[in-house]
Design an enzyme around this catalytic site. Structure first.
Site, short mmCIF file in Angstrom:
data_model
loop_
_atom_site.label_atom_id
_atom_site.label_comp_id
_atom_site.label_asym_id
_atom_site.label_seq_id
_atom_site.Cartn_x
_atom_site.Cartn_y
_atom_site.Cartn_z
N ASN A 1 0.79 -1.24 -0.10
CA ASN A 1 0.05 0.06 -0.13
C ASN A 1 0.85 1.27 0.15
OD1 ASN A 1 -2.08 2.06 0.44
ND2 ASN A 1 -2.21 1.42 2.48
N LYS B 1 0.08 4.43 -0.57
CA LYS B 1 -0.58 5.50 0.19
C LYS B 1 -0.12 6.57 -1.07
CE LYS B 1 -0.23 3.44 4.35
NZ LYS B 1 -0.26 3.68 5.91
N HIS C 1 -9.70 1.63 4.40
CA HIS C 1 -8.32 1.75 5.15
C HIS C 1 -8.70 2.97 6.25
CE1 HIS C 1 -4.30 3.13 6.19
NE2 HIS C 1 -4.12 1.95 5.45
N GLU D 1 -6.91 5.49 7.31
CA GLU D 1 -6.59 6.57 6.95
C GLU D 1 -8.00 7.51 6.15
OE1 GLU D 1 -3.12 6.06 4.98
OE2 GLU D 1 -2.26 5.64 7.02
N GLU E 1 -6.06 -4.28 10.66
CA GLU E 1 -5.00 -3.18 10.68
C GLU E 1 -5.19 -2.38 11.96
OE1 GLU E 1 -2.97 -2.38 6.89
OE2 GLU E 1 -4.51 -0.78 7.14
N GLY F 1 1.69 2.91 10.45
CA GLY F 1 3.11 4.11 10.43
C GLY F 1 3.55 4.51 11.95
N SER G 1 2.95 -1.55 10.55
CA SER G 1 4.37 -1.50 10.85
C SER G 1 4.98 -2.92 10.45
CB SER G 1 4.83 -1.08 12.13
OG SER G 1 4.23 0.17 12.13
P1 PGA Z 1 2.44 0.93 7.69
O1 PGA Z 1 1.12 0.88 7.03
O2 PGA Z 1 2.89 -0.27 7.18
O3 PGA Z 1 3.35 1.95 7.25
O4 PGA Z 1 2.37 0.85 9.42
C1 PGA Z 1 0.29 -0.18 6.82
C2 PGA Z 1 -1.12 0.32 6.25
O5 PGA Z 1 -1.64 1.57 6.35
O6 PGA Z 1 -1.82 -0.41 5.29
#
Ligand code: PGA
Length: 250
Positions: free
Chosen positions: A11, A13, A96, A98, A168, A174, A212
């Site tokens: 992903n 983003k 997601h 976000e 998630e 993140g 992460s």
């Molecule tokens: P990350 O993001 O691996 O940077 O924590 C995962 C995601 O948001 O799909």
């Protein structure tokens, strides 16, 4: 129990221009040539075509990061499932955190998006996960069950196995704070139970962990019986790091 093919998705983003996406795919493909896993790249809308063309002839799949639930209409700035399918995109991330937190994505909209994706031939990668507050309050299972029940309400039980679920936990995205292997396993097993109660062939559903995930922790997370893959953000931006996670999946 049916064997589930591991599923590792990048992903990106809001990262990578078209040129950077092309460079990434060229660097990644030779590194993952031997994998038996499903590998999925989720670039921005603008880089979808470039990634689709560069991966032609390989097993790598391409997914969008969002879509609108309607096929067309007066929705300025939006992109629909048939538009994505026309580009030979195979999948789409939906819900997601976000998008839920920053763009007002609701469970009710997701209940329409999930069937719209399937109707266009796209594989939905539905994201669910609890906030830190919900986890600390002991409400993780309640949040996951509510999201799953609402977001999947528009599907017949026979369609549920066509959806990929990404667990998630918001506090792990993140942040560098990864869920422990036990927390990931517990939540993914719970998600499978909810799907089973909804009448799904739950043993066939791929359930991913995201938050992460990196090469050093991937093998541990992926060794859990109910964790079938990963949705990888930060560590998916570098082809060497991402290939390391694909390798950990086998
Ligand atoms: P990350 O993001 O691996 O940077 O924590 C995962 C995601 O948001 O799909």
């Amino acid at each position: 129990m049916p064997e589930r093919t591991p599923y590792i998705a990048a992903n990106w983003k809001m990262n990578k221009t078209v040129a950077e996406a092309a460079e990434f795919v060229d660097a990644l493909l030779p590194r993952i040539a031997a994998t038996q896993s499903d590998v999925v790249i989720c670039p921005s809308f603008l880089a979808l075509s470039e990634v689709v063309e560069r991966r032609r002839g390989t097993a790598v799949k391409v997914a969008a990061q969002n879509m609108h639930e309607e096929a067309s209409g007066a929705f300025t700035g939006e992109v629909s499932a048939p538009m994505l399918a026309e580009l030979d995109v195979e999948a789409v991330i939906l819900g997601h955190s976000e998008r839920r937190q920053s763009f007002g994505e609701t469970d009710e909209a997701l209940a329409r998006k999930v069937p719209a994706a399937l109707a266009a031939g796209l594989e939905p990668i539905l994201c669910v996960g609890e906030s830190e507050e919900a986890r600390d309050g002991g409400e993780t299972e309640e949040v996951l069950e509510r999201q799953l029940q609402t977001d999947l309400a528009g599907l017949e039980s026979g369609q549920l196995a066509e959806v990929v679920i990404a667990y998630e936990p918001i506090w792990a995205i993140g942040t560098g704070r990864t869920a422990t292997a036990e927390q990931a396993q517990h939540a993914c097993a719970f998600i499978r139970d909810v799907l089973r109660m909804r009448g799904a062939s739950a043993d066939a559903v791929r359930i991913l962990y995201g938050g992460s995930m990196k090469p050093p922790n991937a093998a541990d997370l992926l060794s859990n019986p109910d964790v079938d893959g990963g949705l990888v953000g930060g560590a998916s931006l570098d082809p060497v790091e991402f290939a390391g996670i694909v390798e950990a999946a086998g």
